[in-house]
Design an enzyme around this catalytic site. Structure first.
Site, PDB file in Angstrom:
ATOM      1  N   THR A   8      49.141   6.024  -5.041  1.00 43.72           N
ATOM      2  CA  THR A   8      48.613   5.719  -4.560  1.00 43.72           C
ATOM      3  C   THR A   8      49.150   5.374  -2.907  1.00 43.72           C
ATOM      4  OG1 THR A   8      48.834   2.925  -5.051  1.00 43.72           O
ATOM      5  CG2 THR A   8      47.542   5.057  -6.834  1.00 43.72           C
ATOM      6  N   GLY A   9      48.179   5.316  -1.895  1.00 41.23           N
ATOM      7  CA  GLY A   9      47.961   4.965  -0.564  1.00 41.23           C
ATOM      8  C   GLY A   9      49.130   6.247  -0.254  1.00 41.23           C
ATOM      9  N   ALA A  10      49.212   7.304  -0.198  1.00 44.76           N
ATOM     10  CA  ALA A  10      49.881   8.675   0.167  1.00 44.76           C
ATOM     11  C   ALA A  10      50.159   8.868   1.489  1.00 44.76           C
ATOM     12  CB  ALA A  10      49.570  10.107  -0.629  1.00 44.76           C
ATOM     13  N   GLY A  12      50.184   6.481   3.761  1.00 49.39           N
ATOM     14  CA  GLY A  12      51.443   5.346   4.433  1.00 49.39           C
ATOM     15  C   GLY A  12      52.932   5.412   4.625  1.00 49.39           C
ATOM     16  N   GLY A  13      53.682   5.242   5.184  1.00 51.28           N
ATOM     17  CA  GLY A  13      54.506   5.433   5.700  1.00 51.28           C
ATOM     18  C   GLY A  13      55.426   5.446   3.723  1.00 51.28           C
ATOM     19  N   SER A 135      56.369  -6.872  -2.023  1.00 50.49           N
ATOM     20  CA  SER A 135      56.639  -7.506  -1.011  1.00 50.49           C
ATOM     21  C   SER A 135      57.250  -8.660  -1.416  1.00 50.49           C
ATOM     22  CB  SER A 135      55.149  -7.717  -0.388  1.00 50.49           C
ATOM     23  OG  SER A 135      56.022  -8.362   0.918  1.00 50.49           O
ATOM     24  N   TYR A 148      47.788 -12.378   0.999  1.00 51.02           N
ATOM     25  CA  TYR A 148      48.809 -11.316   0.641  1.00 51.02           C
ATOM     26  C   TYR A 148      50.060 -11.627  -0.586  1.00 51.02           C
ATOM     27  CZ  TYR A 148      51.596  -7.176   1.677  1.00 51.02           C
ATOM     28  OH  TYR A 148      52.128  -5.712   1.377  1.00 51.02           O
TER      29      TYR A 148
END
Length: 240
Positions: A8-10, A12-13, A135, A148
């Site tokens: 997922t979020g492919a 993005g960096g 994170s 976040y």
């Protein structure tokens, strides 16, 4: 036997870097994205030289219906890399309800819904993987990134709890906790602010997305066969 991984979020960096390294390792890929279809098209062109299937899937995981859109396009599955996310910045007292609800949906509710529904597919393989990209702030917290930090901390707790529940089925669940990475998420900072940030990091630099992807690759390899329920910090010594 073919192996399929959902990223997922492919667009993005970190997601794109993960797609590239998994393609080299002959993983077939579901590339999820929300709005950056152009980047997904570019990424698919970059992966054309590999003898793999690459399946793009558009879905907005920041809303409740996004999970359904994604799930109906997943068939065989052996790994999930949940790399979707954004980082609202500002005082918690100024945070709008909509921003908070969106962050909770994207970082907590959607991965839980996806994993819950996809676990039966993963359990068909005695060696399958779930990797959450959390994170450093999920480990230690940050002022002006309270929501976040909260949702990333939830991902870490989810990893630890689920890993114990599914270990007997051969599903390994781990978490990668990056520090500051050279991706679009840092675009809001000035050059001077980025220099100050690098000065705080013992190794003296930002991480490259490929360094996070390398950690994902390791966790999905036989070399990590006895690792589950762990949070792997990749932060240059910033938080220990």
């Amino acid at each position: 036997m073919k192996r399929f991984a959902l990223i997922t979020g492919a667009s993005g960096g970190i997601g794109a870097a993960t797609a590239k390294i998994l393609a080299k390792e002959n993983w077939n890929l579901y590339l999820h994205y929300h709005s950056n279809g152009k980047r997904i098209s570019e990424l698919m062109n970059e992966l054309k030289g590999y003898p793999i299937e690459v399946i793009p899937i558009q879905a907005d995981l920041s809303v409740e219906d996004g999970c359904r859109q994604l799930l109906q396009n997943i068939f065989q599955l052996d790994a999930i890399v949940y790399s979707s996310g954004n980082a609202p910045f500002g005082l918690f007292s100024d945070l709008e309800d909509e921003t908070m609800e969106t962050a909770i949906q994207l970082h907590v509710k959607s991965p839980l819904i996806l994993v819950r529904n996809l676990l039966p597919k993963l359990m068909r393989n005695p060696r399958s993987h779930i990797i959450m990209i959390s994170s450093v702030w999920g480990q230690t917290g940050a002022a002006c990134e309270v929501i976040y930090s909260t949702v990333k901390g939830a991902q870490i707790s989810f990893t630890k709890a689920l890993s114990k529940e599914v270990a007997g089925s051969g599903v390994r669940v781990n978490c990668v906790a990056p520090g500051a990475v050279e991706t679009g998420m840092l675009n809001r900072f000035t050059e001077e602010e980025l220099e100050q940030l690098q000065d705080e990091i013992p190794l003296g630099r930002l991480a490259a997305p490929e360094e996070i992807a390398d950690t994902v690759s390791f966790l999905m390899s036989p070399k990590a066969a006895y690792i589950t329920g762990q949070v792997i910090a990749v932060n240059g010594g910033w938080y220990t």
